[in-house]
Scaffold this active site. Structure first.
Site, short mmCIF file in Angstrom:
data_model
loop_
_atom_site.label_atom_id
_atom_site.label_comp_id
_atom_site.label_asym_id
_atom_site.label_seq_id
_atom_site.Cartn_x
_atom_site.Cartn_y
_atom_site.Cartn_z
N ILE A 33 0.87 -1.17 0.00
CA ILE A 33 0.00 0.00 0.00
C ILE A 33 0.91 1.22 0.00
CG2 ILE A 33 -1.71 1.32 1.31
CD1 ILE A 33 -2.90 -1.20 2.31
N ASP A 34 0.55 2.24 -0.78
CA ASP A 34 1.35 3.46 -0.84
C ASP A 34 1.53 4.07 0.54
OD1 ASP A 34 1.39 3.19 -3.58
OD2 ASP A 34 -0.21 4.64 -3.93
N ARG A 35 2.62 4.82 0.70
CA ARG A 35 2.93 5.46 1.97
C ARG A 35 1.74 6.21 2.55
NH1 ARG A 35 7.36 8.21 4.65
NH2 ARG A 35 8.83 7.63 3.02
N THR A 40 -1.43 6.06 1.80
CA THR A 40 -2.69 5.33 1.83
C THR A 40 -2.68 4.41 3.04
OG1 THR A 40 -2.87 5.37 -0.58
CG2 THR A 40 -4.17 3.72 0.56
#
Length: 318
Positions: A146-148, A150
């Site tokens: 998961i993106d930083r 998000t």
């Protein structure tokens, strides 16, 4: 805080090298960070990492006491790293973790120590569920990213068998991943499917959307349904049928309805108006919809897990 006085045998060393020798349990990347943040001072003042120490200098270390211990067989790995995990579910094979926005899952150019995988490995090591010295190759691993900025559910595998099964199920789309997001404007229609091709630019760390096949592009399919609209903002549930980098963020922006707070694909004026600096996107629900055999993980078939407390939902759609 502790103070160390430089004697003649330590004089002439660079500050960072002295800290590394004095605190062998302090990870090198964290030591460099502490020096930058002036949590390591020389004679009461912040100093650069390459300053040469003189006999009689006093080094002040604003660092947790446990890092002053000497390494032993029992604590040489991550015994003293204090894991902070929000665990939704855990059994002998895997963990479901609620990753907070702002935390990176793996080390990158901006963060080497405070990563989700380091917290997981320290947690399992300290529980004596994983001993790297007794393993030939396996290391506890994350099955999805998961993106930083998000937040949401990340699966961590505790053993190689669980890792293989979960990776296969994700690849075969047998695990449903649903996200909550806030879009700017109303999706038309209110429920539907977004299909496109995403081409990733590694240098810019960004993807570009195409509506025809392009060299290097990968197909991206996202289902969505609008749950509620208030003013110019809509609460939308999105389901990934493919798992591409920035898929939801880029797809909704391409549809004319970027995510609130998205600094890369969003509307800067809207983000500033709402004072949002992180995309309103959360992987809030995970369902193990196994239509095929899952071997040792068959007991998870039909189970679903959700995060109920999503900050941006509570703020804008209480």
């Amino acid at each position: 805080m502790r103070e160390l006085t430089i004697g003649k045998n330590d004089a002439g060393q660079r500050l960072d090298r002295f800290v590394a020798k004095a605190l062998p349990l302090l990870p090198p990347a964290l030591a460099q960070k502490y020096i930058r943040l002036k949590r390591v001072k020389v004679n009461g003042k912040g100093s650069k990492k390459d300053v040469r120490l003189l006999a009689g200098d006093v080094v002040q270390l604003y660092i947790n006491d446990e890092f002053f211990d000497q390494p032993t067989e029992a604590n040489a790995f991550l015994t003293l790293f204090k894991p902070q995990l929000d665990i939704l579910y855990e059994d002998e094979n895997l963990m479901l973790l609620n990753k907070r926005p702002g935390l990176v899952v793996h080390a990158d150019e901006t963060e080497k120590v405070n990563t989700l995988i380091n917290h997981v490995q320290a947690y399992l090591y300290q529980k004596k569920e994983w001993n790297p010295r007794g393993e030939n190759s396996f290391t506890p691993a994350l099955c999805n990213r998961i993106d930083r900025n998000t937040g949401g559910i990340v699966i961590a595998a505790k053993n190689a068998q669980a890792l293989r099964v979960i990776n296969d199920k994700i690849r075969n789309r047998e695990i449903r991943k649903l996200y909550l997001c806030i879009t700017v404007g109303r999706m038309q229609p209110s429920q539907g499917k977004l299909e496109c091709f995403l081409l990733k630019d590694e240098a810019k760390k960004q993807v570009f959307v195409y509506h025809r096949p392009v060299s290097g592009g990968r197909s991206a399919v996202t289902l969505y349904r609008t749950l509620e609209t208030r003013g110019e903002l809509s609460l939308v549930e999105a389901e990934l049928l493919t798992g591409r980098t920035h898929q939801i963020r880029a797809s909704f922006a391409d549809a004319g309805h970027p995510l609130l707070g998205d600094g890369k694909y969003g509307d800067g004026a809207v983000n500033r108006r709402y004072h949002e600096t992180r995309q309103a996107l959360y992987s809030y629900r995970l369902a193990f919809d196994f239509p095929t055999d899952a071997g040792p993980l068959n007991y998870l078939r039909g189970k679903a897990f959700s995060v109920s407390d999503v900050a941006f939902k509570n703020k804008y759609f209480p």
